[in-house]
Scaffold this motif. Structure first.
Motif, mmCIF file in Angstrom:
data_model
loop_
_atom_site.group_PDB
_atom_site.id
_atom_site.type_symbol
_atom_site.label_atom_id
_atom_site.label_comp_id
_atom_site.label_asym_id
_atom_site.label_seq_id
_atom_site.Cartn_x
_atom_site.Cartn_y
_atom_site.Cartn_z
ATOM 1 N N LYS A 1 0.843 -1.206 0.000
ATOM 2 C CA LYS A 1 0.040 -0.183 0.058
ATOM 3 C C LYS A 1 0.835 1.226 -0.149
ATOM 4 O O LYS A 1 1.828 1.437 0.911
ATOM 5 C CB LYS A 1 -0.982 -0.089 1.248
ATOM 6 C CG LYS A 1 -1.936 0.950 1.252
ATOM 7 C CD LYS A 1 -3.090 1.027 0.250
ATOM 8 C CE LYS A 1 -3.967 2.071 0.221
ATOM 9 N NZ LYS A 1 -4.538 2.319 -1.025
ATOM 10 N N GLY A 2 0.658 2.110 -1.026
ATOM 11 C CA GLY A 2 1.431 3.371 -1.066
ATOM 12 C C GLY A 2 2.887 3.421 -2.022
ATOM 13 O O GLY A 2 3.342 4.298 -1.990
ATOM 14 N N GLU A 3 2.874 2.044 -2.538
ATOM 15 C CA GLU A 3 3.999 1.766 -3.223
ATOM 16 C C GLU A 3 4.067 2.795 -4.562
ATOM 17 O O GLU A 3 5.453 3.271 -4.700
ATOM 18 C CB GLU A 3 4.041 0.417 -3.768
ATOM 19 C CG GLU A 3 5.456 -0.122 -4.553
ATOM 20 C CD GLU A 3 5.360 -1.569 -4.575
ATOM 21 O OE1 GLU A 3 6.248 -2.311 -4.168
ATOM 22 O OE2 GLU A 3 4.413 -2.045 -5.116
ATOM 23 N N THR A 4 3.037 3.164 -4.953
ATOM 24 C CA THR A 4 3.177 3.861 -6.213
ATOM 25 C C THR A 4 2.507 5.199 -6.064
ATOM 26 O O THR A 4 2.533 6.307 -6.564
ATOM 27 C CB THR A 4 2.639 3.290 -7.466
ATOM 28 O OG1 THR A 4 1.038 3.053 -7.024
ATOM 29 C CG2 THR A 4 2.941 2.113 -8.132
ATOM 30 N N SER A 5 1.490 5.228 -5.141
ATOM 31 C CA SER A 5 0.870 6.536 -4.818
ATOM 32 C C SER A 5 1.593 7.456 -3.551
ATOM 33 O O SER A 5 1.254 8.576 -3.551
ATOM 34 C CB SER A 5 -0.671 6.168 -4.352
ATOM 35 O OG SER A 5 -0.760 5.615 -3.209
ATOM 36 N N GLY A 6 2.303 6.812 -2.569
ATOM 37 C CA GLY A 6 2.669 7.289 -1.708
ATOM 38 C C GLY A 6 1.681 7.264 -0.190
ATOM 39 O O GLY A 6 2.181 7.900 0.697
ATOM 40 N N GLN A 7 0.688 6.844 -0.604
ATOM 41 C CA GLN A 7 -0.367 6.889 0.625
ATOM 42 C C GLN A 7 -0.364 5.789 1.359
ATOM 43 O O GLN A 7 -1.150 4.653 1.273
ATOM 44 C CB GLN A 7 -1.747 7.024 -0.384
ATOM 45 C CG GLN A 7 -2.023 8.079 -1.332
ATOM 46 C CD GLN A 7 -1.755 9.447 -0.967
ATOM 47 O OE1 GLN A 7 -2.497 9.690 0.047
ATOM 48 N NE2 GLN A 7 -0.836 10.177 -1.361
ATOM 49 N N GLN B 1 -6.412 11.547 -9.247
ATOM 50 C CA GLN B 1 -5.482 10.377 -9.662
ATOM 51 C C GLN B 1 -4.137 10.778 -10.340
ATOM 52 O O GLN B 1 -3.318 10.217 -10.396
ATOM 53 C CB GLN B 1 -6.388 9.306 -10.681
ATOM 54 C CG GLN B 1 -7.367 8.669 -9.705
ATOM 55 C CD GLN B 1 -8.305 7.921 -10.668
ATOM 56 O OE1 GLN B 1 -8.184 7.777 -11.880
ATOM 57 N NE2 GLN B 1 -9.182 6.959 -9.967
ATOM 58 N N GLU B 2 -4.283 11.815 -10.994
ATOM 59 C CA GLU B 2 -2.986 12.335 -11.754
ATOM 60 C C GLU B 2 -1.954 12.544 -10.748
ATOM 61 O O GLU B 2 -0.628 12.266 -10.894
ATOM 62 C CB GLU B 2 -3.107 13.658 -12.474
ATOM 63 C CG GLU B 2 -2.125 14.100 -13.315
ATOM 64 C CD GLU B 2 -2.250 15.226 -14.306
ATOM 65 O OE1 GLU B 2 -1.810 16.146 -13.912
ATOM 66 O OE2 GLU B 2 -2.963 14.764 -15.305
ATOM 67 N N ASP B 3 -2.346 13.344 -9.674
ATOM 68 C CA ASP B 3 -1.260 13.466 -8.629
ATOM 69 C C ASP B 3 -1.097 12.397 -7.845
ATOM 70 O O ASP B 3 0.239 12.042 -7.437
ATOM 71 C CB ASP B 3 -2.007 14.607 -7.708
ATOM 72 C CG ASP B 3 -2.140 15.960 -8.123
ATOM 73 O OD1 ASP B 3 -1.188 16.235 -9.109
ATOM 74 O OD2 ASP B 3 -2.727 16.837 -7.567
ATOM 75 N N LEU B 4 -1.974 11.195 -7.720
ATOM 76 C CA LEU B 4 -1.383 9.996 -6.954
ATOM 77 C C LEU B 4 -0.551 9.084 -7.743
ATOM 78 O O LEU B 4 0.364 8.595 -7.324
ATOM 79 C CB LEU B 4 -2.831 9.245 -6.671
ATOM 80 C CG LEU B 4 -3.633 9.605 -5.802
ATOM 81 C CD1 LEU B 4 -4.944 8.955 -5.523
ATOM 82 C CD2 LEU B 4 -2.838 9.488 -4.349
ATOM 83 N N TYR B 5 -0.845 9.140 -9.065
ATOM 84 C CA TYR B 5 -0.273 8.059 -10.063
ATOM 85 C C TYR B 5 0.586 8.688 -11.165
ATOM 86 O O TYR B 5 1.021 7.841 -12.071
ATOM 87 C CB TYR B 5 -1.250 6.904 -10.500
ATOM 88 C CG TYR B 5 -2.048 6.271 -9.299
ATOM 89 C CD1 TYR B 5 -1.537 5.548 -8.553
ATOM 90 C CD2 TYR B 5 -3.157 6.753 -9.098
ATOM 91 C CE1 TYR B 5 -2.148 4.801 -7.380
ATOM 92 C CE2 TYR B 5 -4.120 6.116 -8.038
ATOM 93 C CZ TYR B 5 -3.245 5.366 -7.148
ATOM 94 O OH TYR B 5 -4.073 4.677 -6.258
#
Length: 144
Positions: A78-84, A138-142
Motif C-alpha cells: 500500500k502506497g508503493e506507487t501513490s505514496g499513500q 488520480q493524476e497527482d496520485l499516479y
C-alpha cells in the motif's frame, strides 16, 4: 476493557509471533483472507482488500501494510506507487479466523480514486450517490 492504541504501535514481529498468527488464520481455497483496513484513532473504515500468507508476514515484519492484488496476481504494498501508505498499528483476527481487521495509521487517502476511503457510494433518495469527493486527483496520485 479499554486499550491504549498508542501503545499498540507495531514493532517488527518475531518469527514465532508471525507463525502463530498465520496458524490462526483460515485462508480460503485461493490462499487469501479478507482484510478490513480501519483508521486506528477514528474508527473510520478505509477499505477492504485481500492478503495471502506472504502479505500477512511482510506486514507483521515491516509494519507497512501489504496486500495481495488479485488483478495483478502479486503483492501490493500500500502506497508503493501513490505514496499513500498504511502503517500497521494492530492486526486482529476474527473469531472464525477468516477475516482480518488491520488497524492502521493511514498517510493520505486510502482509495485509488483519491478519496479518504473506498466507501463513498450510498443510496440516497432511491438512487446511488457519491457522498465524498476526491481529496487528491488520480493524476497527482499516479502521474496519469
Amino acid at each position: 476493557m479499554t486499550t491504549d492504541t498508542a501503545a499498540l504501535t507495531r514493532t517488527p514481529a518475531a518469527p514465532a509471533e508471525i507463525e502463530a498468527a498465520l496458524a490462526a488464520i483460515r485462508f480460503n481455497a485461493d490462499g487469501l483472507v479478507a482484510a478490513i483496513a480501519q483508521q486506528h484513532d477514528s474508527g473510520e473504515v478505509l477499505m477492504m482488500a485481500w492478503m495471502n500468507r506472504e502479505a500477512v508476514a511482510e506486514t507483521l515484519t515491516t509494519g507497512r501494510v501489504c496486500y495481495f492484488s488479485r488483478s495483478r496476481n502479486k503483492l501490493w504494498r500500500k502506497g508503493e506507487t501513490s505514496g499513500q501508505q498504511q502503517h500497521l498499528v494492530d492486526l486482529r483476527i476474527d473469531c472464525d479466523g477468516d477475516t482480518l481487521l488491520v488497524l492502521v495509521d493511514q498517510l493520505g487517502v486510502a482509495c485509488h480514486t483519491g478519496r479518504r476511503n473506498c466507501f463513498f457510494h450510498a443510496l440516497r433518495d432511491g438512487a446511488l450517490a457519491s457522498i465524498a469527493e476526491p481529496e487528491v486527483s488520480q493524476e497527482d496520485l499516479y502521474g496519469r
